[in-house]
Design an enzyme around this catalytic site. Structure first.
Site, PDB file in Angstrom:
ATOM      1  CD  GLU A  66      -3.044   1.102   0.429  1.00  0.00           C
ATOM      2  OE1 GLU A  66      -3.637   2.161   0.147  1.00  0.00           O
ATOM      3  OE2 GLU A  66      -3.404  -0.003   0.008  1.00  0.00           O
ATOM      4  CB  THR A  67       3.742   2.263   2.100  1.00  0.00           C
ATOM      5  OG1 THR A  67       3.011   2.136   3.320  1.00  0.00           O
ATOM      6  CG2 THR A  67       4.696   3.441   2.202  1.00  0.00           C
TER       7      THR A  67
END
Length: 142
Positions: free
Chosen positions: A52-53
């Protein structure tokens, strides 16, 4: 610059960006007991968080100069190999960058170079200043 802007969650993970451009983002995460599940393996949520990051940062580096702010719509993470120690190295690259959506693919490897997890994130690009959950979309200081 990105490392100075990391939020509390990424700091807690120990995630450090080692390379960042609109076409590729790379990070490292040292593996320690704080990232393990009860069997001593890196917790699946750690892989999902890295996916996600990295995808979000890559999408933002591409979209923000266009006056857009990406927000995640979908995160699919697959666990391929267990890791107990060393460090995780994540790399993301775009698969699609359209006017309103982006799709980024992520590979996470152990420091031995073996593939540990893969992921794909689909993001929606909103006009900067759009209200989401009662607040304007903007990067908040870490």
């Amino acid at each position: 610059m990105l490392n100075a802007q990391r939020g509390g969650f990424n700091v807690t993970l120990g995630l450090v960006f080692t390379q960042a451009s609109p076409d590729e983002v790379v990070c490292e995460v040292p593996v320690g007991p704080h990232l393990a599940q009860p069997y001593g393996l890196v917790h699946g949520g750690v892989y999902s968080a890295i996916v996600e990051t990295l995808a979000s940062v890559g999408a933002a580096l591409f979209a923000m100069p266009l006056g857009l702010a990406p927000v995640g719509l979908e995160n699919t993470t697959s666990f391929l190999r267990a890791v107990r120690s060393g460090k995780l190295i994540g790399v993301t690259r775009p698969l699609h960058r359209g006017r309103t959506t982006q799709v980024w693919e992520v590979e996470i490897r152990g420091d031995d170079g073996k593939l540990a997890a893969t992921g794909r994130v689909r993001l929606l690009c909103l006009a900067a200043g759009t209200t989401v959950a009662g607040e304007s979309v903007a990067v908040k200081p870490g």
